[in-house]
Design an enzyme around this catalytic site. Structure first.
Site, PDB file in Angstrom:
ATOM      1  N   GLY A 132       0.811  -1.213   0.000  1.00 13.68           N
ATOM      2  CA  GLY A 132       0.000   0.000   0.000  1.00 13.68           C
ATOM      3  C   GLY A 132       0.844   1.262   0.000  1.00 13.68           C
ATOM      4  O   GLY A 132       0.545   2.225  -0.713  1.00 13.68           O
ATOM      5  N   ASN A 182      -8.540   4.153   8.052  1.00 10.28           N
ATOM      6  CA  ASN A 182      -7.997   3.034   8.817  1.00 10.28           C
ATOM      7  C   ASN A 182      -8.203   3.165  10.320  1.00 10.28           C
ATOM      8  O   ASN A 182      -8.222   2.180  11.028  1.00 10.28           O
ATOM      9  CB  ASN A 182      -6.503   2.851   8.510  1.00 10.28           C
ATOM     10  CG  ASN A 182      -5.734   4.154   8.505  1.00 10.28           C
ATOM     11  OD1 ASN A 182      -6.130   5.120   7.845  1.00 10.28           O
ATOM     12  ND2 ASN A 182      -4.651   4.210   9.239  1.00 10.28           N
ATOM     13  N   GLN A 207      -7.893  -0.067   3.078  1.00 13.68           N
ATOM     14  CA  GLN A 207      -8.811  -0.609   4.090  1.00 13.68           C
ATOM     15  C   GLN A 207     -10.146  -1.075   3.501  1.00 13.68           C
ATOM     16  O   GLN A 207     -10.839  -1.881   4.116  1.00 13.68           O
ATOM     17  CB  GLN A 207      -9.096   0.441   5.176  1.00 13.68           C
ATOM     18  CG  GLN A 207      -7.918   0.736   6.075  1.00 13.68           C
ATOM     19  CD  GLN A 207      -7.543  -0.423   6.984  1.00 13.68           C
ATOM     20  OE1 GLN A 207      -8.367  -1.278   7.301  1.00 13.68           O
ATOM     21  NE2 GLN A 207      -6.292  -0.478   7.384  1.00 13.68           N
ATOM     22  N   SER A 241      -3.439  -3.364  -0.646  1.00 11.91           N
ATOM     23  CA  SER A 241      -2.325  -4.105  -0.058  1.00 11.91           C
ATOM     24  C   SER A 241      -2.789  -5.482   0.389  1.00 11.91           C
ATOM     25  O   SER A 241      -3.792  -5.619   1.092  1.00 11.91           O
ATOM     26  CB  SER A 241      -1.797  -3.317   1.148  1.00 11.91           C
ATOM     27  OG  SER A 241      -0.850  -4.082   1.843  1.00 11.91           O
ATOM     28  N   HIS A 295      -1.713  -7.781   2.550  1.00 14.26           N
ATOM     29  CA  HIS A 295      -1.750  -8.266   3.934  1.00 14.26           C
ATOM     30  C   HIS A 295      -2.947  -7.746   4.717  1.00 14.26           C
ATOM     31  O   HIS A 295      -3.194  -8.173   5.839  1.00 14.26           O
ATOM     32  CB  HIS A 295      -0.424  -7.984   4.659  1.00 14.26           C
ATOM     33  CG  HIS A 295      -0.207  -6.564   5.094  1.00 14.26           C
ATOM     34  ND1 HIS A 295      -0.507  -6.129   6.364  1.00 14.26           N
ATOM     35  CD2 HIS A 295       0.290  -5.492   4.446  1.00 14.26           C
ATOM     36  CE1 HIS A 295      -0.188  -4.843   6.473  1.00 14.26           C
ATOM     37  NE2 HIS A 295       0.293  -4.434   5.325  1.00 14.26           N
ATOM     38  N   THR A 332      12.555  -7.729 -10.503  1.00 11.14           N
ATOM     39  CA  THR A 332      12.063  -9.102 -10.628  1.00 11.14           C
ATOM     40  C   THR A 332      10.851  -9.268  -9.727  1.00 11.14           C
ATOM     41  O   THR A 332      10.885  -8.903  -8.555  1.00 11.14           O
ATOM     42  CB  THR A 332      13.177 -10.091 -10.241  1.00 11.14           C
ATOM     43  OG1 THR A 332      14.284  -9.844 -11.106  1.00 11.14           O
ATOM     44  CG2 THR A 332      12.720 -11.526 -10.369  1.00 11.14           C
ATOM     45  N   CYS A 336       1.330   3.289  13.731  1.00  9.42           N
ATOM     46  CA  CYS A 336       2.625   3.955  13.574  1.00  9.42           C
ATOM     47  C   CYS A 336       2.669   5.350  14.213  1.00  9.42           C
ATOM     48  O   CYS A 336       3.202   6.289  13.644  1.00  9.42           O
ATOM     49  CB  CYS A 336       2.992   4.031  12.102  1.00  9.42           C
ATOM     50  SG  CYS A 336       1.588   4.202  11.012  1.00  9.42           S
TER      51      CYS A 336
HETATM   52  C1  LIG Z   1      -1.934  -0.414   5.869  1.00  2.35           C
HETATM   53  C2  LIG Z   1      -2.263   0.815   5.103  1.00  2.35           C
HETATM   54  C3  LIG Z   1      -1.364   1.347   4.165  1.00  2.35           C
HETATM   55  C4  LIG Z   1       0.027   0.792   3.984  1.00  2.35           C
HETATM   56  O1  LIG Z   1       0.023  -0.464   3.361  1.00  2.35           O
HETATM   57  P1  LIG Z   1       1.355  -1.367   3.463  1.00  2.35           P
HETATM   58  O2  LIG Z   1       1.090  -2.485   2.511  1.00  2.35           O
HETATM   59  O3  LIG Z   1       1.443  -1.807   4.864  1.00  2.35           O
HETATM   60  O4  LIG Z   1       2.487  -0.519   3.024  1.00  2.35           O
HETATM   61  C5  LIG Z   1      -1.746   2.450   3.448  1.00  2.35           C
HETATM   62  N1  LIG Z   1      -2.960   3.013   3.614  1.00  2.35           N
HETATM   63  C6  LIG Z   1      -3.853   2.542   4.499  1.00  2.35           C
HETATM   64  C7  LIG Z   1      -5.185   3.184   4.625  1.00  2.35           C
HETATM   65  C8  LIG Z   1      -3.529   1.433   5.276  1.00  2.35           C
HETATM   66  O5  LIG Z   1      -4.422   0.973   6.154  1.00  2.35           O
END
Ligand SMILES: *Cc1c(COP(=O)(O)O)cnc(C)c1O
Length: 385
Positions: free
Chosen positions: A76, A156, A184, A204, A206, A242, A330
């Site tokens: 993300g 988020n 999100q 993203s 994860h 890659t 964070c």
């Molecule tokens: C988690 C998140 C990101 C960052 O994504 P990563 O894959 O962890 O770098 C960016 N924007 C929002 C709203 C998020 O919740």
């Protein structure tokens, strides 16, 4: 393969999610047997390439986009950086003004601040008490030299869903590109790029039971975004390096799984979310919910308790085996109050006592009952009552 379910009560799905068995199984062959580089011509390379293109198809289908509109990234943060800095750079001749909101993720906010240091101008839209931007204010902020509007799909921290349809319409009317950080929202609520007038969208893996370190940027056909990582010709020459084959395959599988039974999952999560919001406000005095009541991500509950310190509460919850978050994952502590909570004007006595609980597909009613019991006991403890 054994399913390793987390033993405690995990209420932090907005921070990250556990990979599913199916995702892990899909990735496995690309870590050892099929290790080929997708840019080579022999069979191993072809297999890797086919796997990447299958994943691209899965992602494209999930958004009703074209395969050629999907670019794989490292997540993300990279997608956000690419959209903001890429468009700002490419459209420098047209102008140096960008519009965003005060409640974006740091990947957007810090990219904007970086651009400000380079001489760009950024308008940070305020939000109301529910965390919503005003589309009238947005329209007033657009200038002749505005090149990009970047507003998140769903927040988020407090879960508020922004008026993306309306923002996109306004952006189009004024000939300004529109990017949305949908990290999100994607895979949690239905998003079709045929329906929503967005030019770019970040996601993203994860955050939806895929692996960490992989994501994508959707770029609408015809939008000229320059390369962000320069090097080889991967990703249509737009993102060198890659490919993370296993990661991409895992994300494709996770997307496919997320699209399955999404409406049912949304209904269930929304029901549990409302149950948690009601229980917490009924059973604990001086508790208030942050964010919009209904225009809200299915799994998000953000609640502030008057007169306590949220960070201390999180430690006590952890002792009870409950994983929850403060504002965001964070915050480094220069301020106890998150900028999102501050931007919404949450009363001071509540702001520092904010906790975010984000539910997932496996969250149960029993887990929520246990979490509320723990909250009740620990808030009381912290209040010294
Ligand atoms: C988690 C998140 C990101 C960052 O994504 P990563 O894959 O962890 O770098 C960016 N924007 C929002 C709203 C998020 O919740």
């Amino acid at each position: 393969m054994s399913s390793q379910k987390y033993k405690g009560i995990y209420l932090d799905h907005a921070a990250t999610t556990q990979m599913s068995d199916a995702v892990e199984a899909a990735m496995q062959p690309y870590m050892r047997e099929n290790f080929g580089n997708a840019s080579t011509v022999y069979r191993y390379g072809e297999e890797a390439k086919d796997a990447i293109e299958r994943a691209r198809g899965q992602i494209a289908d999930s958004l009703f986009a074209k395969k050629s509109e999907i670019y794989f990234t490292s997540g993300g943060s990279e997608s956000d950086n690419w959209a903001v800095k890429g468009i700002a750079g490419a459209q420098k001749k047209k102008g140096c003004h960008i519009i965003t909101s005060r409640i974006e993720h740091h990947a957007i906010l810090n990219s904007c601040q970086y651009l400000e240091r380079l001489g760009y101008e950024v308008t940070y839209l305020d939000v109301d008490q529910n965390g919503m931007i005003s589309t009238e204010e947005l329209e007033r902020a657009i200038r002749d030299d505005t090149t990009l509007i970047t507003i998140m799909f769903g927040n988020n921290e407090v879960g508020t869903i922004e008026p993306v349809m309306e923002i996109g319409r306004i952006a189009r009317e004024h000939g300004v590109l529109f990017h949305t950080d949908a990290v999100q929202a994607y895979a949690q609520i239905p998003i079709s790029v045929r329906q929503y007038p967005v030019d770019m969208l970040s996601a993203s893996a994860h955050k939806f039971h895929g692996p960490k370190g992989v994501g994508f940027l959707y770029v609408r056909e015809g939008v000229a975004i320059p390369s962000f990582i320069h090097g080889g010709g991967q990703e249509q020459g737009k993102r060198a390096g890659t490919e993370n084959v296993a990661g991409i395959v895992g994300m494709g599988k996770a997307a496919e799984q997320a699209m399955h039974g999404m409406r049912q999952r949304m209904r269930r999560e929304t029901m549990l979310r409302n149950y948690l919001m009601e229980k917490v406000t009924h059973e604990i005095p001086d508790a208030r919910i942050n964010g919009h009541r209904t225009r809200r991500l299915p799994g998000n509950v953000s609640v502030s308790f008057a007169g306590i310190d949220g960070a201390s509460l999180l430690i006590l919850l952890d002792e009870d085996g409950i994983c929850a978050s403060g504002g965001s994952a964070c915050n480094t502590g220069e301020s106890r109050v998150s900028y999102v909570i501050e931007a919404m004007g949450v009363p001071e006595e509540y702001a520092a006592g904010t906790v975010r609980m984000t539910l997932g597909k496996d969250t149960t009613r029993q887990e929520i009952d246990l979490a509320v019991e723990s909250l009740k006991r620990n808030v009381k403890l912290l209040r010294g009552a």
